[in-house]
Design an enzyme around this catalytic site. Structure first.
Site, PDB file in Angstrom:
ATOM      1  N   CYS A   1      40.494  35.984  41.822  1.00  0.00           N
ATOM      2  CA  CYS A   1      40.162  35.550  43.222  1.00  0.00           C
ATOM      3  C   CYS A   1      40.781  36.651  43.953  1.00  0.00           C
ATOM      4  O   CYS A   1      42.099  36.856  44.015  1.00  0.00           O
ATOM      5  CB  CYS A   1      40.706  34.110  43.384  1.00  0.00           C
ATOM      6  SG  CYS A   1      39.881  32.867  42.502  1.00  0.00           S
TER       7      CYS A   1
ATOM      8  N   CYS B   1      35.889  28.249  41.690  1.00  0.00           N
ATOM      9  CA  CYS B   1      36.297  28.008  40.269  1.00  0.00           C
ATOM     10  C   CYS B   1      35.404  29.178  39.654  1.00  0.00           C
ATOM     11  O   CYS B   1      34.616  29.840  40.359  1.00  0.00           O
ATOM     12  CB  CYS B   1      36.058  26.714  39.693  1.00  0.00           C
ATOM     13  SG  CYS B   1      34.431  26.073  39.734  1.00  0.00           S
TER      14      CYS B   1
ATOM     15  N   CYS C   1      40.549  30.105  38.171  1.00  0.00           N
ATOM     16  CA  CYS C   1      39.865  31.381  38.254  1.00  0.00           C
ATOM     17  C   CYS C   1      40.810  32.599  38.269  1.00  0.00           C
ATOM     18  O   CYS C   1      40.516  33.772  38.002  1.00  0.00           O
ATOM     19  CB  CYS C   1      39.117  31.739  39.734  1.00  0.00           C
ATOM     20  SG  CYS C   1      39.950  31.550  41.340  1.00  0.00           S
TER      21      CYS C   1
END
Length: 136
Positions: A89, A11, A85
């Site tokens: 990511c 996250c 995210c």
């Protein structure tokens, strides 16, 4: 490389959702699954309401610290669980990605964090069942 599956929870701040998920996975299957967590922009410390919510269930995450997400961590994980995210990511071929849509507990009190914790617990229990299922 370990012979057990590895799961990376990601996250943004690695302070709430991913820390709770890692805490549950360690609690339910630490011997069977390698557990990692990280964030694209880690906070300085784990969310105190997340620590309190987990402690209510007998899981201590107070000694955890937010960690920066690295390409190596993603590439070396069998399953990457993202939690808000977005495009920050990294994605690598051969890795299984899943996105768990969960509210961000940042700045929320314990009463708001409990339902998020409980959703994470249900997701993690299903993940453990999936990853530890023996082939028939």
């Amino acid at each position: 490389m370990s012979d057990k599956p590895s799961v990376l929870f990601v996250c943004v701040h690695n302070a709430g959702r991913s820390q709770m998920a890692a805490g549950f996975l360690n609690h339910f299957a630490a011997d069977a699954i390698e557990v990692l967590s990280a964030g694209s922009a880690p906070a300085e410390s784990v969310n105190s309401a997340a620590v309190e919510a987990m402690a209510e269930l007998g899981i201590d995450i107070s000694d955890q610290t937010p960690k920066i997400l690295t390409a190596d961590a993603v590439q070396n994980s069998d399953v990457v669980i993202t939690m808000g995210c977005g495009d920050t990511c990294p994605v690598f071929p051969g890795t299984s990605y899943r996105d768990w849509v969960l509210d961000d507990p940042a700045g929320a009190g314990i009463d708001a964090v409990r339902p998020i914790r409980d959703k994470i617990k249900a997701h993690v229990q299903a993940l453990v069942d999936e990853l530890t299922a023996q082939p028939v």
